[in-house]
Design an enzyme around this catalytic site. Sequence first.
Site, PDB file in Angstrom:
ATOM      1  CE1 TYR A 182      -2.364  -3.505  -8.424  1.00 28.13           C
ATOM      2  CE2 TYR A 182      -0.953  -1.659  -7.829  1.00 28.13           C
ATOM      3  CZ  TYR A 182      -1.549  -2.855  -7.509  1.00 28.13           C
ATOM      4  OH  TYR A 182      -1.336  -3.415  -6.279  1.00 28.13           O
ATOM      5  NE  ARG A 224      -2.744   2.961 -11.390  1.00 32.46           N
ATOM      6  CZ  ARG A 224      -2.446   4.185 -11.019  1.00 32.46           C
ATOM      7  NH1 ARG A 224      -1.840   5.014 -11.842  1.00 32.46           N
ATOM      8  NH2 ARG A 224      -2.714   4.592  -9.803  1.00 32.46           N
ATOM      9  CB  CYS A 257     -15.867   4.192 -29.667  1.00 29.05           C
ATOM     10  SG  CYS A 257     -15.035   4.010 -31.241  1.00 29.05           S
ATOM     11  CD  GLU A 258     -16.292   2.955 -23.091  1.00 26.00           C
ATOM     12  OE1 GLU A 258     -16.361   3.566 -22.006  1.00 26.00           O
ATOM     13  OE2 GLU A 258     -16.497   1.751 -23.220  1.00 26.00           O
ATOM     14  CD  GLU A 266       0.680  -9.245   1.757  1.00 27.01           C
ATOM     15  OE1 GLU A 266      -0.245  -8.449   1.498  1.00 27.01           O
ATOM     16  OE2 GLU A 266       0.489 -10.371   2.216  1.00 27.01           O
ATOM     17  N   PRO A 267       4.686  -5.305  -0.943  1.00 28.89           N
ATOM     18  CG  PRO A 267       6.904  -4.785  -1.473  1.00 28.89           C
ATOM     19  CD  PRO A 267       6.063  -5.699  -0.620  1.00 28.89           C
ATOM     20  N   GLY A 268       3.479  -3.833  -3.931  1.00 31.61           N
ATOM     21  CA  GLY A 268       3.251  -4.039  -5.360  1.00 31.61           C
ATOM     22  C   GLY A 268       3.728  -2.815  -6.104  1.00 31.61           C
ATOM     23  NE  ARG A 269      -0.186   2.177  -5.975  1.00 32.25           N
ATOM     24  CZ  ARG A 269      -1.175   2.163  -6.858  1.00 32.25           C
ATOM     25  NH1 ARG A 269      -1.006   2.703  -8.038  1.00 32.25           N
ATOM     26  NH2 ARG A 269      -2.340   1.625  -6.565  1.00 32.25           N
ATOM     27  N   GLY A 272       0.764  -1.238   0.000  1.00 28.01           N
ATOM     28  CA  GLY A 272       0.000   0.000   0.000  1.00 28.01           C
ATOM     29  C   GLY A 272       0.793   1.284   0.000  1.00 28.01           C
TER      30      GLY A 272
HETATM   31  C1  PLP Z   1      -3.012  -5.235  -3.761  1.00 25.10           C
HETATM   32  C2  PLP Z   1      -2.452  -5.861  -2.547  1.00 25.10           C
HETATM   33  C3  PLP Z   1      -1.143  -5.558  -2.165  1.00 25.10           C
HETATM   34  C4  PLP Z   1      -0.261  -4.587  -2.904  1.00 25.10           C
HETATM   35  O1  PLP Z   1      -0.715  -3.279  -2.848  1.00 25.10           O
HETATM   36  P1  PLP Z   1       0.227  -2.080  -3.357  1.00 25.10           P
HETATM   37  O2  PLP Z   1      -0.570  -0.868  -3.111  1.00 25.10           O
HETATM   38  O3  PLP Z   1       0.477  -2.309  -4.805  1.00 25.10           O
HETATM   39  O4  PLP Z   1       1.476  -2.125  -2.576  1.00 25.10           O
HETATM   40  C5  PLP Z   1      -0.644  -6.197  -1.043  1.00 25.10           C
HETATM   41  N1  PLP Z   1      -1.395  -7.078  -0.323  1.00 25.10           N
HETATM   42  C6  PLP Z   1      -2.670  -7.376  -0.682  1.00 25.10           C
HETATM   43  C7  PLP Z   1      -3.427  -8.355   0.130  1.00 25.10           C
HETATM   44  C8  PLP Z   1      -3.241  -6.785  -1.792  1.00 25.10           C
HETATM   45  O5  PLP Z   1      -4.492  -7.080  -2.134  1.00 25.10           O
END
Ligand code: PLP
Length: 424
Positions: free
Chosen positions: A378, A319, A349-350, A279-282, A244
């Site tokens: 994303y 996004r 077309c939107e 749990e980093p994604g972004r 997050g």
């Molecule tokens: C989406 C998600 C993440 C990653 O979120 P980011 O904002 O990309 O860091 C981590 N844990 C869980 C359970 C998620 O659903």
Amino acid sequence: MHHFDLKDGALYAEGVPLELIADEVGTPAYVYSTATLKRHYGLLRAAADAHRDALGEALIAFAVKANSNLSVLATLAKLGSGADTVSEGEIRRALAAGVPSDRIIFSGVGKTDVEMAFAISVGVRQINVESGAELDRLIAIAAMMDTSPAIAVRVNPNVGAGGHAKITTGGKGDKFGVPVEEAMGLYARASASPHVTPVGLACHIGSQITDLAPLEAAFKVLAEMTRTLRSQGHAVTRLDLGGGLGVPYSGGTEPPSPADYVAMAARVLNGLDVEAAFEPGRLLAANAGVLLSQVIQVNERSDGRRFLVLDAAMNDLMRPALYDAFHDIQPVNPRVGARLPHDVVGPVCETGDTFARDRELPPLEAEDLVVFTGAGAYGAVMASEYNSRPLVPEVLVDGDQWAVIRPRPTYEEMLDREPFADWL
Ligand SMILES: *Cc1c(COP(=O)(O)O)cnc(C)c1O
């Protein structure tokens, strides 16, 4: 911090000119930087290692949903990253990319029986349980398989946060996790079952969070629950802190540094003797990718509005349409001249196929190349073939080398995927 820079008036991805990739792969195309992925993972790893006393051998589990390309996952796996997954498909991707099963966390609000059985059979590190109903199903499945998988209970700490209502997950009304009281009850029920082994608690309160306060509030809830559960005789050895943390998309708030974020987590968890998971994604992937696109034309309307029509569209990068997200737009070969406001749109077309309104951009002409920055998370994962536009390809750069890591399907391939019903 990323590795997309201007050299002699042209934009490069590390050592590779983006113009070269556009010539050979065509546009639109996603381009990812290995050095940026490594840098971001390394910063977080170093921060976690510096706080080993409070966080234990912390696991960094990349949230696969942010970017699930196998080469991206393999790049992170080689650095030691684990994977946070939300479907059987993502578990399979993580395994195929070389993430060891004991570094894979299985999260998600709607796991099917088949998916949970699969996760157990490959031996994932832990399954994050999100409801009482799910716990019951998991216990039944594990009993049938005569096993006792490690689980964490996902708590909804009632702290919502995030850059947009659609990416907030920890508020009371959001569908994720169970409220604190209920989570305590679930933990006790799980402890009493021979078919699950509760190891800890998990939370994930939202995405693109640019302030540490809500994260700290959530971690404090987990810490407090840990003390209470232990006082009731339960073992709690792991705390999964979710992802997050926001990234700078420019034009928005500057988020806290990964070092400050980890230091805060260490302060809250200090003395608990737990192993943390992030749990980093972004945070790892967003600024490691750009979406490369070509200008189809510039429409100057008689009312003065100027439309920059690109060959990328909302089906390639969703996004802005989905979350009103901001992506910086930069020319690959900047021209000299005054910046002018443009409405940046795609060919779909939107009206929703609008990337930006009144964006001040340097002069651009038909056939010029541009990039959307911050598109590594994303982005490609949400792409579709809406308007029958072939799925956007992905390219990975590493120094002077580059490779197509997901090719653009040909029109024949796109049509061949759909067999005609035999009565037609
Ligand atoms: C989406 C998600 C993440 C990653 O979120 P980011 O904002 O990309 O860091 C981590 N844990 C869980 C359970 C998620 O659903």
